[in-house]
Write an enzyme that holds these catalytic residues in place. Structure first.
Site, PDB file in Angstrom:
ATOM      1  N   ARG A 171      54.928  -3.805   0.704  1.00  0.00           N
ATOM      2  CA  ARG A 171      55.285  -4.943   1.555  1.00  0.00           C
ATOM      3  C   ARG A 171      54.883  -4.622   2.987  1.00  0.00           C
ATOM      4  O   ARG A 171      55.307  -3.606   3.540  1.00  0.00           O
ATOM      5  CB  ARG A 171      56.790  -5.205   1.494  1.00  0.00           C
ATOM      6  CG  ARG A 171      57.284  -5.623   0.129  1.00  0.00           C
ATOM      7  CD  ARG A 171      58.779  -5.931   0.162  1.00  0.00           C
ATOM      8  NE  ARG A 171      59.538  -4.793   0.671  1.00  0.00           N
ATOM      9  CZ  ARG A 171      59.953  -3.791  -0.074  1.00  0.00           C
ATOM     10  NH1 ARG A 171      59.673  -3.768  -1.357  1.00  0.00           N
ATOM     11  NH2 ARG A 171      60.660  -2.796   0.437  1.00  0.00           N
ATOM     12  N   ARG A 175      56.859  -9.398  11.074  1.00  0.00           N
ATOM     13  CA  ARG A 175      57.906 -10.360  11.372  1.00  0.00           C
ATOM     14  C   ARG A 175      57.427 -11.351  12.411  1.00  0.00           C
ATOM     15  O   ARG A 175      56.780 -10.958  13.385  1.00  0.00           O
ATOM     16  CB  ARG A 175      59.152  -9.626  11.884  1.00  0.00           C
ATOM     17  CG  ARG A 175      59.724  -8.653  10.864  1.00  0.00           C
ATOM     18  CD  ARG A 175      60.867  -7.864  11.458  1.00  0.00           C
ATOM     19  NE  ARG A 175      61.368  -6.879  10.493  1.00  0.00           N
ATOM     20  CZ  ARG A 175      61.972  -5.763  10.821  1.00  0.00           C
ATOM     21  NH1 ARG A 175      62.157  -5.466  12.105  1.00  0.00           N
ATOM     22  NH2 ARG A 175      62.398  -4.926   9.885  1.00  0.00           N
ATOM     23  N   ARG A 249      51.895  15.642   0.279  1.00  0.00           N
ATOM     24  CA  ARG A 249      51.678  15.891   1.697  1.00  0.00           C
ATOM     25  C   ARG A 249      52.920  16.566   2.245  1.00  0.00           C
ATOM     26  O   ARG A 249      54.048  16.332   1.790  1.00  0.00           O
ATOM     27  CB  ARG A 249      51.423  14.587   2.458  1.00  0.00           C
ATOM     28  CG  ARG A 249      50.130  13.902   2.086  1.00  0.00           C
ATOM     29  CD  ARG A 249      48.906  14.708   2.498  1.00  0.00           C
ATOM     30  NE  ARG A 249      48.653  14.617   3.936  1.00  0.00           N
ATOM     31  CZ  ARG A 249      47.666  15.240   4.558  1.00  0.00           C
ATOM     32  NH1 ARG A 249      46.871  16.058   3.873  1.00  0.00           N
ATOM     33  NH2 ARG A 249      47.470  15.093   5.841  1.00  0.00           N
ATOM     34  N   ARG A 279      53.355  11.498  15.140  1.00  0.00           N
ATOM     35  CA  ARG A 279      54.436  10.902  15.931  1.00  0.00           C
ATOM     36  C   ARG A 279      55.185  11.985  16.694  1.00  0.00           C
ATOM     37  O   ARG A 279      55.026  13.182  16.428  1.00  0.00           O
ATOM     38  CB  ARG A 279      55.414  10.131  15.033  1.00  0.00           C
ATOM     39  CG  ARG A 279      56.073  10.973  13.944  1.00  0.00           C
ATOM     40  CD  ARG A 279      57.010  10.127  13.089  1.00  0.00           C
ATOM     41  NE  ARG A 279      57.680  10.932  12.062  1.00  0.00           N
ATOM     42  CZ  ARG A 279      58.697  10.502  11.319  1.00  0.00           C
ATOM     43  NH1 ARG A 279      59.164   9.283  11.486  1.00  0.00           N
ATOM     44  NH2 ARG A 279      59.246  11.295  10.410  1.00  0.00           N
ATOM     45  N   GLU A 300      54.909  15.866  15.352  1.00  0.00           N
ATOM     46  CA  GLU A 300      54.844  15.995  13.899  1.00  0.00           C
ATOM     47  C   GLU A 300      53.400  15.898  13.422  1.00  0.00           C
ATOM     48  O   GLU A 300      52.681  14.962  13.773  1.00  0.00           O
ATOM     49  CB  GLU A 300      55.692  14.905  13.241  1.00  0.00           C
ATOM     50  CG  GLU A 300      55.706  14.973  11.722  1.00  0.00           C
ATOM     51  CD  GLU A 300      56.628  13.940  11.101  1.00  0.00           C
ATOM     52  OE1 GLU A 300      56.207  13.297  10.116  1.00  0.00           O
ATOM     53  OE2 GLU A 300      57.765  13.772  11.597  1.00  0.00           O
ATOM     54  N   TYR A 348      58.625   8.576  -4.565  1.00  0.00           N
ATOM     55  CA  TYR A 348      59.244   8.475  -3.248  1.00  0.00           C
ATOM     56  C   TYR A 348      60.594   7.798  -3.392  1.00  0.00           C
ATOM     57  O   TYR A 348      60.719   6.723  -3.956  1.00  0.00           O
ATOM     58  CB  TYR A 348      58.363   7.693  -2.279  1.00  0.00           C
ATOM     59  CG  TYR A 348      58.949   7.713  -0.878  1.00  0.00           C
ATOM     60  CD1 TYR A 348      58.682   8.772  -0.027  1.00  0.00           C
ATOM     61  CD2 TYR A 348      59.813   6.715  -0.456  1.00  0.00           C
ATOM     62  CE1 TYR A 348      59.247   8.826   1.237  1.00  0.00           C
ATOM     63  CE2 TYR A 348      60.383   6.755   0.794  1.00  0.00           C
ATOM     64  CZ  TYR A 348      60.097   7.809   1.645  1.00  0.00           C
ATOM     65  OH  TYR A 348      60.672   7.870   2.883  1.00  0.00           O
ATOM     66  N   ASP A 350      64.242   7.051  -1.000  1.00  0.00           N
ATOM     67  CA  ASP A 350      65.043   7.206   0.199  1.00  0.00           C
ATOM     68  C   ASP A 350      66.385   7.843  -0.167  1.00  0.00           C
ATOM     69  O   ASP A 350      66.747   7.941  -1.346  1.00  0.00           O
ATOM     70  CB  ASP A 350      65.278   5.843   0.859  1.00  0.00           C
ATOM     71  CG  ASP A 350      64.039   5.332   1.566  1.00  0.00           C
ATOM     72  OD1 ASP A 350      63.283   6.161   2.112  1.00  0.00           O
ATOM     73  OD2 ASP A 350      63.807   4.103   1.566  1.00  0.00           O
TER      74      ASP A 350
END
Length: 366
Positions: A171, A175, A249, A279, A300, A348, A350
């Site tokens: 997705r 916005r 990774r 980042r 990072e 993956y 969360d």
């Protein structure tokens, strides 16, 4: 009383331990010198700031049961992650929102105008995206893709986005309003005293015995002495890489300290391909309820996972899935060993996914 062995003390293993310890003996093996896996937090010696040692973790979920469960072990403080991205010397808000679009294209679009404009930029010739790049081009067009996805993705994954599956970008978070909350989940926060406190409380039952600095190998354990083994490490490592290594990774960090406030925000992405790091995260901004005169921030970097590295993100390329299927056939032959968590299932997940899955699995053994 039943006896269980748990390999790994991240959320997957710790939830299982907490749930089963009331009526069972738990033995936990952890190869690091601390509990908590990649969610481990600690006070920085130079600044006193509570740092996320293995990278930022913002708890966000739409699962009320998980939200209520985790708050048994901490005071969860409300926190909104507002990520910025630097591209060609300009700072933009992420995810791409109405402000990002207007700033990037030097426009003053209304939501409807912006939506129509982005639709005009999308590549209508792409019907079924075959890779990451086609998925992005189909929805936002070339300019926004090049600015916010191409360079960052190439650094993050170490390959051309055309080599990555479209599923990575399921997705596109675009916005057409000014909402710059990075997450869409209704429940978001960070534990007031850090994540380590959660694990300490989860694993405090006297029926739990923890062995730190103990690396698991199949030769180390007599599984017959346990009613069930719960394994949360890399699935390929469990089988001693007999079918080959799965692709991951990993990330590593370059630490810096200074006075005051370095970047004014918790996370800023660097989208230009020429910038070597992906980042910078400045950890004092993850605890705005605290005050610190100094600051600590981390650049990072992303790279391929080598033998001694900590695997972070499963790549799940075609060759990886083929190898995984072979390991899955071996797993099916081991009913007394449960594989759970991101590494053991090679997908993956969360934090809230891991916790929900572990709670569900634990119910089967109560």
């Amino acid at each position: 009383m039943k006896k269980y062995l748990i390999i790994g003390s991240g959320f997957a293993g710790s939830v299982i331990a907490e749930q089963l310890s009331k009526d069972s003996l738990i033995e936990m093996w952890e190869e690091r010198n601390h509990i908590g896996g990649n969610c481990y937090t600690e006070r920085d010696e130079d600044t006193g700031i509570n740092i996320h040692k293995y990278g930022p973790h913002i708890f966000n979920t739409d699962n009320v049961n998980v939200w209520n469960y985790i708050q048994q072990f901490c005071q969860m403080m409300s926190y909104v992650n507002r990520v910025k991205s630097i591209y060609r010397g300009q700072v933009y808000s992420l995810p791409i929102n109405l402000h990002t679009i207007n700033q990037f294209f030097n426009k003053t679009f209304s939501p409807t105008q912006a939506k129509e404009f982005i639709q005009s930029l999308s590549d209508a010739t792409i019907d079924s995206p075959k890779n990451f790049e086609e998925q992005a081009l189909k929805f936002i067009g070339k300019d926004l893709y090049q600015a916010f996805f191409y360079g960052y993705t190439k650094k993050q994954w170490g390959c051309e986005p055309t080599e990555l599956p479209a599923s990575i970008l399921k997705r596109l978070p675009v916005r057409f309003n000014y909402n710059d909350n990075y997450y869409t989940m209704p429940l978001q926060g960070i534990p007031k005293n850090g994540y380590t406190e959660i694990f300490e409380k989860m694993l405090s039952h006297p029926n739990i015995t923890i062995h730190l600095n103990k690396r698991f190998t199949t030769n180390d354990a007599d599984f017959s002495t346990y009613d069930q083994v719960f394994y949360t490490g890399p699935v390929d490592a469990f089988f001693e890489y007999k079918f080959g290594r799965l692709g991951y990774r990993t990330v590593f960090f370059e630490k810096h300290t200074s006075e005051g406030d370095f970047q004014g925000n918790a996370v800023i992405n660097y989208a230009d391909e020429e910038t070597p790091f992906t980042r910078i995260h400045e950890h004092k901004h993850f605890t705005p309820w605290e005050e610190h005169e100094k600051t600590v921030y981390f650049k990072e970097f992303s790279k391929e996972t080598e033998v001694e590295d900590i695997p972070y993100y499963p790549k799940r390329l075609t060759n990886d899935i083929e190898i995984l299927e072979k390991y899955q056939e071996e797993i099916n032959k081991l009913p007394k060993i449960t594989f759970l968590g991101r590494l053991a299932t090679y997908r993956y997940m969360d934090m809230h996914h891991v916790i929900a899955n572990a709670l569900e699995i634990a119910q089967k053994f109560k």
